[in-house]
Structures are given as C-alpha cells and as structure tokens.
Design a protein around this motif. Structure first.
Motif, PDB file in Angstrom:
ATOM      1  N   VAL A  61      -5.468  19.195  33.697  1.00 30.39           N
ATOM      2  CA  VAL A  61      -4.557  19.513  32.443  1.00 30.39           C
ATOM      3  C   VAL A  61      -5.618  19.340  31.430  1.00 30.39           C
ATOM      4  CG1 VAL A  61      -3.195  17.911  30.876  1.00 30.39           C
ATOM      5  CG2 VAL A  61      -2.585  18.595  33.285  1.00 30.39           C
ATOM      6  N   CYS A  86       5.157  19.094  31.270  1.00 29.11           N
ATOM      7  CA  CYS A  86       5.623  18.071  32.056  1.00 29.11           C
ATOM      8  C   CYS A  86       6.225  18.609  33.209  1.00 29.11           C
ATOM      9  CB  CYS A  86       6.598  16.968  31.351  1.00 29.11           C
ATOM     10  SG  CYS A  86       8.000  17.705  30.622  1.00 29.11           S
ATOM     11  N   SER A  93       3.406  20.399  35.414  1.00 29.26           N
ATOM     12  CA  SER A  93       2.653  19.351  36.159  1.00 29.26           C
ATOM     13  C   SER A  93       3.338  18.516  37.112  1.00 29.26           C
ATOM     14  CB  SER A  93       1.989  18.643  35.158  1.00 29.26           C
ATOM     15  OG  SER A  93       2.743  17.792  34.309  1.00 29.26           O
ATOM     16  N   ALA A 106       1.392  14.155  32.188  1.00 32.12           N
ATOM     17  CA  ALA A 106       1.612  15.060  31.222  1.00 32.12           C
ATOM     18  C   ALA A 106       2.025  14.132  30.027  1.00 32.12           C
ATOM     19  CB  ALA A 106       2.999  15.786  31.563  1.00 32.12           C
TER      20      ALA A 106
END
Length: 191
Positions: A33, A42, A45, A89
């Motif tokens: 990330v 979000c 991930s 995230a």
C-alpha cells in the motif's frame, strides 16, 4: 506510515496464534500500500488480506460496514481474525477521505500500540451509501468486475502474497473466493 507501525505490529503479533505469519501477511500488504500509493482501497486491500490469510491457514472474516471515528462515520471494509480487527487501509484514506488515524493491527492503533479508538461495525442514521451497498451485496467476482482491467483483486493479491512467501494463481483465487460475500457488520436493522 513510518517504521514504528511495523515495529508495533510485530510486537503485537508475538502472543497471537501463528502471530509471526499473521504479521508477515499484514506487513506485506502494508508495504505494498505504501510503496504503490494504494490509498482509499479498503475494499480491495481487505479482500487481498483475507485471501492471503486464508491461504496461510487462518480463518479470517472479510467484513464491511461503517466505522465511527472522531471525524465522523464512514463506509469501510476490514478483516477480522479471532475477533480482532486487521485494517491496513484505514491509515491510507483516498483523496476524498479524512485522515482518521493509523492502520490497525489486532485492534491496536499502530501509532500508540493501544486499543484503537475507531468503532468498527456501527450504524449511522443513513446507513451505507450506494458504493457500500454494492460492496455488501456483491460477491468477490461481482465486485472485481467493476475494477479496472489488470488492477483487480485477482491481479494484485498474488503479488502481495509473494512478498510473504504465499504462492497464489489468479485463476485459483477466482475459483476459491469468487463466490465469497463480505460479512455485513452493524447494519442488521437496514432496509
């Protein structure tokens, strides 16, 4: 993100069952990330972390719902393992998101090492927005169909997994996880 996030996550992983492997998966995602400026991702991930942890033999839950922060309530996705939140995230909001704090490992704020102040799985008066509703109602195959070609969860997850020693193939991931839907947290009274 600074190096202290990884240090705190590694310390927090020590007492957890298979904590070293859990940390390795989380660290691989956190580094991906950060290195790829994969902000505001979000839903992607968390799906990647879920698949990697599943392939490692964990029994994670892929969760979506709303999160309450000091800045307000927002739609979000995260992973839970043994009731603890794992959320890279949240520390990397997108352009339209507000900074609400650092990433979360085992329900700990990685700036302080203390329990996160974020409340996962709440319900706002309005509930999920249209994107949140789509994420909550779609399985991973349906969700990935809305992603850019070459940048789907099926494309990215094998790269992240390789960083922590988990070999995965795109076709195998699709076959195993394509029908998976997220656990919807805190929205039971939604219509």
């Amino acid at each position: 993100m600074n190096q202290s996030w990884l240090q705190r996550a590694e310390i927090a992983s020590a007492p957890l069952p298979n904590g070293k492997r859990l940390f390795q998966a989380y660290a691989a995602l956190l580094n991906f990330v950060r290195q790829n400026d994969w902000t505001g991702a979000c839903h992607d991930s968390s799906a990647s972390l879920y698949m990697i942890l599943s392939e490692m033999g964990f029994a994670p839950k892929l969760v979506t719902g709303e999160v309450k922060a000091e800045a307000g309530i927002f739609d979000h996705s995260w992973v839970e393992v043994d009731g603890k939140v794992f959320d890279v995230a949240v520390g990397f909001p997108g352009e339209d998101g507000h900074h609400v704090g650092p990433s979360v490992f085992a329900s700990l704020n990685l700036d302080t090492g203390e329990p996160t102040e974020l409340k996962f799985g709440v319900r706002s008066p309005n509930g999920l927005d249209p994107i949140g509703q789509f994420v909550a109602s779609s399985n991973l195959e349906q969700y990935s169909a809305a992603q850019p070609e070459g940048m789907t969860i099926w494309d990215l997850t094998p790269h992240i997994g390789a960083e922590c020693g988990v070999k995965m193939r795109k076709a195998d991931l699709r076959r195993k996880y394509g029908k998976l839907t997220r656990v919807l947290r805190g929205q039971a009274d939604a219509n």
